[in-house]
Design a protein around this motif. Structure first.
Motif, mmCIF file in Angstrom:
data_model
loop_
_atom_site.group_PDB
_atom_site.id
_atom_site.type_symbol
_atom_site.label_atom_id
_atom_site.label_comp_id
_atom_site.label_asym_id
_atom_site.label_seq_id
_atom_site.Cartn_x
_atom_site.Cartn_y
_atom_site.Cartn_z
ATOM 1 N N GLY A 98 0.792 -1.229 0.000
ATOM 2 C CA GLY A 98 0.000 0.000 0.000
ATOM 3 C C GLY A 98 0.819 1.271 0.000
ATOM 4 O O GLY A 98 0.255 2.377 0.053
ATOM 5 N N THR A 99 2.145 1.147 -0.054
ATOM 6 C CA THR A 99 3.022 2.318 -0.117
ATOM 7 C C THR A 99 3.684 2.379 -1.490
ATOM 8 O O THR A 99 3.458 1.514 -2.350
ATOM 9 N N THR A 100 4.507 3.380 -1.680
ATOM 10 C CA THR A 100 5.238 3.519 -2.946
ATOM 11 C C THR A 100 6.647 2.949 -2.829
ATOM 12 O O THR A 100 7.546 3.343 -3.572
ATOM 13 N N VAL A 101 6.827 2.001 -1.926
ATOM 14 C CA VAL A 101 8.118 1.336 -1.757
ATOM 15 C C VAL A 101 8.106 0.000 -2.477
ATOM 16 O O VAL A 101 7.229 -0.839 -2.230
ATOM 17 N N GLU A 102 9.066 -0.193 -3.367
ATOM 18 C CA GLU A 102 9.214 -1.454 -4.097
ATOM 19 C C GLU A 102 10.181 -2.357 -3.332
ATOM 20 O O GLU A 102 11.206 -1.897 -2.835
ATOM 21 N N VAL A 103 9.833 -3.640 -3.225
ATOM 22 C CA VAL A 103 10.649 -4.596 -2.476
ATOM 23 C C VAL A 103 11.071 -5.729 -3.398
ATOM 24 O O VAL A 103 10.227 -6.368 -4.030
ATOM 25 N N ASP A 104 12.382 -5.974 -3.480
ATOM 26 C CA ASP A 104 12.917 -7.055 -4.297
ATOM 27 C C ASP A 104 13.896 -7.880 -3.474
ATOM 28 O O ASP A 104 14.352 -7.455 -2.406
ATOM 29 N N ALA A 105 14.221 -9.056 -3.982
ATOM 30 C CA ALA A 105 15.166 -9.941 -3.306
ATOM 31 C C ALA A 105 16.133 -10.524 -4.321
ATOM 32 O O ALA A 105 15.734 -10.877 -5.438
ATOM 33 N N VAL A 106 17.400 -10.621 -3.915
ATOM 34 C CA VAL A 106 18.433 -11.217 -4.753
ATOM 35 C C VAL A 106 19.253 -12.153 -3.868
ATOM 36 O O VAL A 106 19.878 -11.708 -2.898
ATOM 37 N N ARG A 107 19.245 -13.424 -4.206
ATOM 38 C CA ARG A 107 20.086 -14.367 -3.466
ATOM 39 C C ARG A 107 21.502 -14.287 -4.029
ATOM 40 O O ARG A 107 21.715 -14.533 -5.226
ATOM 41 N N ALA A 108 22.451 -13.944 -3.189
ATOM 42 C CA ALA A 108 23.819 -13.747 -3.662
ATOM 43 C C ALA A 108 24.789 -13.887 -2.505
ATOM 44 O O ALA A 108 24.454 -13.613 -1.351
ATOM 45 N N ASP A 109 25.998 -14.304 -2.828
ATOM 46 C CA ASP A 109 27.094 -14.411 -1.878
ATOM 47 C C ASP A 109 27.797 -13.067 -1.808
ATOM 48 O O ASP A 109 28.320 -12.579 -2.810
ATOM 49 N N ALA A 110 27.825 -12.456 -0.637
ATOM 50 C CA ALA A 110 28.433 -11.134 -0.494
ATOM 51 C C ALA A 110 29.931 -11.147 -0.758
ATOM 52 O O ALA A 110 30.534 -10.091 -0.950
ATOM 53 N N ALA A 111 30.546 -12.322 -0.767
ATOM 54 C CA ALA A 111 31.980 -12.422 -1.052
ATOM 55 C C ALA A 111 32.277 -12.591 -2.539
ATOM 56 O O ALA A 111 33.448 -12.590 -2.934
ATOM 57 N N SER A 112 31.250 -12.708 -3.351
ATOM 58 C CA SER A 112 31.456 -12.966 -4.770
ATOM 59 C C SER A 112 32.036 -11.752 -5.482
ATOM 60 O O SER A 112 31.605 -10.612 -5.264
ATOM 61 N N ASP A 113 32.986 -11.986 -6.372
ATOM 62 C CA ASP A 113 33.542 -10.912 -7.190
ATOM 63 C C ASP A 113 32.500 -10.342 -8.150
ATOM 64 O O ASP A 113 32.665 -9.223 -8.643
ATOM 65 N N GLN A 114 31.453 -11.118 -8.413
ATOM 66 C CA GLN A 114 30.407 -10.688 -9.349
ATOM 67 C C GLN A 114 29.185 -10.106 -8.639
ATOM 68 O O GLN A 114 28.125 -9.952 -9.242
#
Length: 295
Positions: A98-114
Motif C-alpha cells: 500500500g506504499t510507494t516502496v518497491e521490495v525485491d530480493a536477490v540471493r547472492a554471496d556477499a563475497a562474490s567478485d560478481q
C-alpha cells in the motif's frame, strides 16, 4: 547441520526465530538509524537501498518505513541463505504493501567478485555484521563499494560494545558468567575465522577499510541498544536466545560448572530459567561506518 552456502559454517536457518525476536525488540532503534541514513540521500529522487546479509529482515523493514515516509523508493534484500531471504522478503513486502516502496530480493554471496552484476546500482548499501563472516573482508568491502551508484553511501555496521544481559551474580554458579560467555564467544570467533578457507587477516580499523575501497568522507557513529530491567517477556526471551547462541558458539571454552549453570538458565522447567527473571536486560552498542562513493 552446517550450510555450505555460507563461509562460516553456521546453521543460519536454525537461528531465524531468534533473529526475528531480536528484530522485533530492536525495531525502534533500527528505525532511528534508517531515518538517519535515508536523510543522507537527498529529498528529490526515490532512492535504491540494498541490504546485504538481510537476515531476518528487520533492518530492511526499517528502511521500508523510512522510504515510505519520504515518498517511496526501492529496497533490495540480498542474502546467501534462501531460508532466511524468502521469509524476510515476505515480511518486508507486507510492511510496504500500500506504499510507494518497491521490495525485491536477490540471493547472492556477499563475497562474490560478481556481486555488483547481480544487484542494482544503489544509493545506499547497508551491511550489518556480515563482512566479518567473509574470508577476505577488504575484498568484500571493495565489492560492496562497486554496488554503489556514483554519489552513493556505504553504511557498514561492525563492532561497538559487546552486549550485556546478565546480573553479575545470578545466585547459581560462579559470578561473572556473562563475561566468560563473551570471552568464550570471542575465542570461538577467532577459531572460526582461522578455519575459514581463504581467510585473510584485517589488521586495521573499519574506517581504514572503507578508505582503501576508494570511499571518501569516511565517518562513523554509534547507537545504544538499551532494554533495561525489569525485563519484559520479549526481553527475557531475547536473553534466553543470547545465552543459547553464546554458549553454543563457545561451548568448548566453558567449564563444566558454567555449562551446568547455562543448562539451568535455558531450562523452562528450572526455577533458575532466565526467561522467568525480570532482572535480566539487554545493553549494547553498535557502530556504523559511513563512506561516500565519489560522483
Amino acid at each position: 547441520m552446517a550450510h555450505k552456502h555460507t563461509h562460516d559454517n553456521i546453521d543460519w536457518p536454525a537461528r531465524l526465530s531468534s533473529l526475528r525476536r531480536a528484530d522485533e525488540l530492536d525495531a525502534p532503534f533500527a528505525r532511528e538509524v534508517a531515518d538517519r541514513l535515508v536523510d543522507l540521500l537527498g529529498a528529490d529522487a526515490k532512492p535504491v537501498i540494498v541490504d546485504i546479509g538481510s537476515g531476518g529482515g528487520g533492518m530492511s523493514a526499517a528502511f521500508a518505513g523510512a522510504l515510505a515516509a519520504r515518498g517511496g523508493g526501492r529496497i533490495v534484500l540480498s542474502d546467501a541463505v534462501g531460508e532466511l531471504l524468502e521469509p524476510a522478503t515476505a515480511l518486508v513486502r507486507d510492511i510496504a504493501a500500500g506504499t510507494t516502496v518497491e521490495v525485491d530480493a536477490v540471493r547472492a554471496d556477499a563475497a562474490s567478485d560478481q556481486l555488483a552484476d547481480h544487484l542494482p546500482p544503489a544509493d545506499l548499501v547497508w551491511a550489518s555484521r556480515v563482512v566479518h563472516h567473509l574470508p577476505d573482508q577488504q575484498a568484500a568491502i571493495d565489492g560492496l563499494a562497486r554496488v554503489l551508484a556514483p554519489g552513493g553511501w556505504l553504511a557498514l555496521s561492525e563492532g561497538g560494545l559487546a552486549t550485556r544481559c546478565l546480573p553479575w551474580d545470578l545466585g547459581i554458579g560462579e559470578p561473572g558468567l556473562g563475561n566468560r560467555l563473551t570471552a568464550a564467544r570471542d575465542t570461538w570467533f577467532a577459531g572460526m575465522r582461522a578455519d575459514m578457507p581463504g581467510a585473510r587477516s584485517l589488521p586495521v580499523g573499519w574506517n581504514k577499510v572503507l578508505e582503501a575501497a576508494g570511499l571518501t568522507g569516511v565517518s562513523s557513529f554509534s547507537y545504544v541498544i538499551d532494554h533495561p530491567a525489569p525485563a519484559s517477556e520479549a526481553v527475557r526471551l531475547s536473553v534466553v536466545d543470547w545465552i543459547a547462541w553464546m554458549s553454543g558458539a563457545g561451548d568448548d571454552e566453558l567449564s563444566a560448572s558454567d555449562q551446568a549453570t547455562i543448562a539451568r538458565l535455558l531450562d523452562p522447567d528450572d526455577e533458575a530459567y532466565a526467561g522467568a527473571r525480570d532482572d535480566v536486560f539487554v545493553l549494547g552498542a553498535s557502530t556504523v561506518y559511513l563512506g561516500h562513493k565519489p560522483v
